[in-house]
Structure formats: C-alpha cells, structure tokens
Motif scaffolding. Structure first.
Motif, mmCIF file in Angstrom:
data_model
loop_
_atom_site.group_PDB
_atom_site.id
_atom_site.type_symbol
_atom_site.label_atom_id
_atom_site.label_comp_id
_atom_site.label_asym_id
_atom_site.label_seq_id
_atom_site.Cartn_x
_atom_site.Cartn_y
_atom_site.Cartn_z
ATOM 1 N N GLN A 280 -6.231 10.361 13.606
ATOM 2 C CA GLN A 280 -5.120 10.863 12.815
ATOM 3 C C GLN A 280 -5.234 10.270 11.412
ATOM 4 O O GLN A 280 -6.085 9.417 11.151
ATOM 5 C CB GLN A 280 -3.786 10.489 13.446
ATOM 6 C CG GLN A 280 -3.529 8.996 13.538
ATOM 7 C CD GLN A 280 -2.234 8.662 14.264
ATOM 8 O OE1 GLN A 280 -1.612 9.514 14.883
ATOM 9 N NE2 GLN A 280 -1.810 7.409 14.190
ATOM 10 N N SER A 281 -4.376 10.749 10.510
ATOM 11 C CA SER A 281 -4.423 10.298 9.115
ATOM 12 C C SER A 281 -3.105 9.648 8.713
ATOM 13 O O SER A 281 -2.038 10.035 9.182
ATOM 14 C CB SER A 281 -4.684 11.481 8.172
ATOM 15 O OG SER A 281 -5.927 12.079 8.437
ATOM 16 N N TYR A 282 -3.218 8.655 7.838
ATOM 17 C CA TYR A 282 -2.046 8.181 7.102
ATOM 18 C C TYR A 282 -2.411 8.214 5.620
ATOM 19 O O TYR A 282 -3.581 8.402 5.262
ATOM 20 C CB TYR A 282 -1.604 6.782 7.562
ATOM 21 C CG TYR A 282 -2.456 5.643 7.061
ATOM 22 C CD1 TYR A 282 -2.188 5.020 5.841
ATOM 23 C CD2 TYR A 282 -3.517 5.160 7.818
ATOM 24 C CE1 TYR A 282 -2.964 3.960 5.389
ATOM 25 C CE2 TYR A 282 -4.285 4.105 7.375
ATOM 26 C CZ TYR A 282 -4.009 3.515 6.155
ATOM 27 O OH TYR A 282 -4.789 2.465 5.708
ATOM 28 N N ILE A 297 -5.704 7.336 16.930
ATOM 29 C CA ILE A 297 -4.340 7.466 17.433
ATOM 30 C C ILE A 297 -4.013 6.196 18.227
ATOM 31 O O ILE A 297 -4.808 5.751 19.053
ATOM 32 C CB ILE A 297 -4.209 8.711 18.324
ATOM 33 C CG1 ILE A 297 -4.414 9.975 17.488
ATOM 34 C CG2 ILE A 297 -2.867 8.755 19.032
ATOM 35 C CD1 ILE A 297 -4.530 11.245 18.305
ATOM 36 N N GLY A 298 -2.859 5.609 17.949
ATOM 37 C CA GLY A 298 -2.474 4.372 18.616
ATOM 38 C C GLY A 298 -2.755 3.124 17.816
ATOM 39 O O GLY A 298 -2.422 2.017 18.247
ATOM 40 N N ALA A 304 -4.540 -0.324 10.738
ATOM 41 C CA ALA A 304 -4.588 0.704 9.696
ATOM 42 C C ALA A 304 -4.884 0.075 8.339
ATOM 43 O O ALA A 304 -5.664 0.617 7.544
ATOM 44 C CB ALA A 304 -3.272 1.471 9.652
ATOM 45 N N ALA A 305 -4.274 -1.067 8.071
ATOM 46 C CA ALA A 305 -4.531 -1.772 6.812
ATOM 47 C C ALA A 305 -5.982 -2.201 6.717
ATOM 48 O O ALA A 305 -6.593 -2.182 5.632
ATOM 49 C CB ALA A 305 -3.608 -2.980 6.695
ATOM 50 N N GLY A 306 -6.563 -2.565 7.864
ATOM 51 C CA GLY A 306 -7.955 -3.003 7.883
ATOM 52 C C GLY A 306 -8.942 -1.916 7.519
ATOM 53 O O GLY A 306 -10.079 -2.210 7.128
ATOM 54 N N VAL A 307 -8.542 -0.659 7.630
ATOM 55 C CA VAL A 307 -9.408 0.446 7.226
ATOM 56 C C VAL A 307 -9.608 0.425 5.709
ATOM 57 O O VAL A 307 -10.671 0.787 5.200
ATOM 58 C CB VAL A 307 -8.811 1.798 7.688
ATOM 59 C CG1 VAL A 307 -9.593 2.970 7.122
ATOM 60 C CG2 VAL A 307 -8.796 1.865 9.214
ATOM 61 N N ASP A 353 1.037 9.822 12.727
ATOM 62 C CA ASP A 353 0.271 10.743 11.893
ATOM 63 C C ASP A 353 1.107 11.168 10.692
ATOM 64 O O ASP A 353 2.247 11.620 10.850
ATOM 65 C CB ASP A 353 -0.137 11.970 12.707
ATOM 66 C CG ASP A 353 -1.061 12.900 11.938
ATOM 67 O OD1 ASP A 353 -2.005 12.401 11.301
ATOM 68 O OD2 ASP A 353 -0.830 14.127 11.973
ATOM 69 N N GLY A 354 0.558 11.001 9.489
ATOM 70 C CA GLY A 354 1.252 11.428 8.283
ATOM 71 C C GLY A 354 2.087 10.364 7.614
ATOM 72 O O GLY A 354 2.716 10.626 6.578
ATOM 73 N N ASP A 355 2.131 9.143 8.173
ATOM 74 C CA ASP A 355 2.862 8.050 7.512
ATOM 75 C C ASP A 355 2.342 7.846 6.088
ATOM 76 O O ASP A 355 1.138 7.934 5.837
ATOM 77 C CB ASP A 355 2.677 6.734 8.284
ATOM 78 C CG ASP A 355 3.601 6.596 9.477
ATOM 79 O OD1 ASP A 355 4.560 7.381 9.578
ATOM 80 O OD2 ASP A 355 3.359 5.701 10.309
ATOM 81 N N ILE A 356 3.274 7.564 5.173
ATOM 82 C CA ILE A 356 2.907 7.195 3.801
ATOM 83 C C ILE A 356 3.257 5.715 3.651
ATOM 84 O O ILE A 356 4.404 5.325 3.907
ATOM 85 C CB ILE A 356 3.643 8.052 2.762
ATOM 86 C CG1 ILE A 356 3.426 9.543 3.064
ATOM 87 C CG2 ILE A 356 3.163 7.719 1.343
ATOM 88 C CD1 ILE A 356 4.275 10.471 2.211
#
Length: 363
Positions: A280-282, A297-298, A304-307, A353-356
């Motif tokens: 998924q994307s943020y 996902i999950g 996510a920050a580590g990406v 998914d879709g968090d900003i």
C-alpha cells in the motif's frame, strides 16, 4: 519489492514489458520510467490521490510510488531440468517477490504457439509444473544440511527441517506452496529458500485487439482458474499497448476512448501487482515535494518512516497523520490542525493506505 514477468515463448511477454515501461514514460512528466538493465525497469504506480494532494499543497516535485518489473527469460517444458533458458529463468524468478504470468489469450496465425494450439490453462499448468519440480529439487537439496544443523541443537534449524518436510509433502502431492499457510517465522524460511510456487501470482491475459476489455472465452477460462487459486486476472492487449505507447497524450486519450478504456494498462497492472505483493502507499506532502511511499500492508509507523531513511525508524518519536478527505474538506494542513483533525500516533500505529504523514524523530 519487485515482480517478475514470466510466460512461455510467444505469449507477448516482452512486448508487454516494453509497452508498460514505455507507457510509463509517456504518460506524464510526473510518472517517470527509468531503465536499470535491458530486462529491468522501474515504473511509477499511477495514483489519482497525488493529483488531489497537489491541488491543495502545490509542490516543486511530484514523486509517485514505484514498482520494479523484471522481464524474465521465457520458460519451456523441461526448464526445471535446464531446457531452453530454464536455469536463467529459475535463478531470476527466485529473486522476485511476486510472479506476473502472461498467458496468451489471442489467436494469430503469424505467431506460432510453442505447443501448437492456444490453451491458456495448459500454458499455466506447464509453468506451474516446472516451478513445482524446481521447488522439490530445492527442498530435497536443503533438507540434509538443515537436519545436520538440527542435530547440533540449533532450534531455528529444527523449525527449518519441519518447514522443509511439510513443503516437500505438500509439493509431492502436486500442490503449489502458496496454498500452504505459514507463520511469520516459517514464511521467512520459505523466502530464504527461494521457493517459487510460494510466491503470489497475478495472471495477465494477453488478449486480441478485437477484445481489449478481455471479455472473450479464453480470458474467462483464466478467470475461472484464478478464482480457484485466489489470484487476480488483468486483461491486457500487448499489441494495443505497444501502439498506444508511441502516441502523444491527445492521440493516446482518443485511442483509449475508442476501445472503452480510461487509462493505459500500466495503471491497472501496477495496482493489481501492488495488491498481489501485499503493498500500500502513504504520502508525505510539502512545498518541496509530494511523494508516494511503498510499504507492506500492516506496516507500523516506525517501519513506514524507515522507508524514507533507516535513521527515521531508529529514532522514531511520533507520527502526525491526516487523511485525504480531511485535506479536501479543510483545504490546507494549517486548517486541518486548527480543526483538530491531525492525529498524533505512536510506535504501535498501523499505517492505513493513503495516510498523509509527518514523522518526528531524533538521531
């Protein structure tokens, strides 16, 4: 994460790969494509949410989420024993995270089918059989080493032995390994073994120009098969996409409209591959750039920050999050804050998914 495009000879695999990557370049300056090697490409994942975000937060750059595609050498019957380019095919497919299998669903007297007649289910079975035979060989070779390590008292090796034996028994009965359920630790072992039939699959039905939407009987057979194994099917006319990729934007739009499509196949294939990969994307949004980031996902907020950067995950403090709906309602991040619609989330937050997002961290 990357997906490998596989298929028998003369199913349109390379034509599709070239069309997808070219259409990715032509679609928009915001959706770039770059070649890594002759048979590898990174394509952007078209996402209308980027357009909505940039309407309210105009950036200097727009960077969409990306997907790596690999055009893997064609397979023939006997590939597991080294026939054709079998060894090259198998070594490459072990490295990808998902399989995009191109299946021929068109008749063309000028394009000879390797088996003599067009039968998409037979084509699927040939490739699945070759992958399963190769997996069985991998498991057979891996077992003695795992057993030796287990005898020394290695607890992880004992789990590895049980996983190998369970997979072998399942495959011996002709079952694909993706139909087994694994714990997270077992799944890690399976990935380490490079077991190909354990990878998720997406079927791409290469259709005739007279059936671009993919409503013909051959595609229906593929859909019926896919439903049984829990996979998706995306109909694509590789020949149409190749012609489409050579047009400018205005002519492309007209050609798409003429066959009842809203976008080139890149969009539908990329999004379906995303789902197949469990991704998924943020988004991050600011004056310098609005960007889509790819995560499983999950994934938690620190993951996510580590990406973005490994230091962000290590020094994660908190995440400020708001939704696209809030941005559309309040028009700016400042007004979202003022309305109390910007959430502060901690280390346990599971990304949606879709968090900003904005991430706060220390180093």
């Amino acid at each position: 994460m990357e997906a490998g495009i596989v298929g028998l000879p003369n199913v349109g695999k390379s034509t599709l790969f070239n069309a997808l990557t070219c259409s990715g370049a032509a679609a928009s300056a915001n959706y770039p494509f770059c070649t890594i090697e002759p048979n590898e490409g990174i394509v952007s994942v078209p996402d209308s949410r980027l357009d909505t975000i940039t309407k309210y937060i105009p950036p200097q750059k727009i960077i969409p989420a990306i997907l790596k595609l690999v055009d893997i050498a064609g397979i023939v019957e006997g590939a597991s024993k080294g026939e054709g380019l079998g060894n090259k095919f198998l070594s490459h497919i072990r490295e990808v995270d998902a399989v995009l299998q191109v299946v021929r669903c068109f008749e063309d007297e000028d394009v000879t089918h390797v088996s003599g007649d067009v039968n998409p289910i037979s084509d699927i079975e040939v490739i699945e059989t070759e992958l399963l035979l190769a997996d069985l060989e991998t498991l057979t070779n891996a077992l003695p080493k795992a057993e030796r390590a287990a005898r020394s008292g290695d607890k992880e090796a004992k789990v590895r032995v049980e996983v190998i034996k369970r997979c072998s028994a399942h495959a011996d009965e002709g079952n694909l390994l993706r139909t087994l359920e694994f714990t997270p630790d077992e799944a890690k072992i399976v990935r380490g073994l490079g077991l190909m039939t354990a990878k998720p699959v997406l079927y791409i039905a290469n259709v005739d120009e007279d059936d671009v939407p993919g409503n013909g009987p051959l595609v229906q057979k593929v859909r019926e098969h896919a439903a049984k194994v829990g996979a998706e099917v995306v109909p694509v006319c590789a020949k149409f996409e190749a012609e489409l990729s050579e047009l400018d934007e205005a002519d492309r739009a007209e050609m798409l409209e003429s066959v009842g499509l809203e976008e080139p196949a890149l969009g539908t294939v990329a999004r379906a591959a995303y789902r197949t990969l469990g991704l998924q994307s943020y988004f991050t949004a600011g004056e310098k750039e609005v960007r889509g980031w790819t995560i499983p996902i999950g994934a938690t907020a620190p993951q996510a920050a580590g990406v973005i950067h490994t230091d962000f995950e290590k020094g994660f403090i908190r995440c400020e999050v708001y939704t696209l709906a809030a941005l559309e309602e309040y028009k700016s991040e400042k007004e979202i804050r003022a309305a109390g619609k910007l959430r502060v989330e901690g280390k346990e937050y599971v990304m949606k998914d879709g968090d900003i997002c904005h991430f706060l961290f220390n180093t």
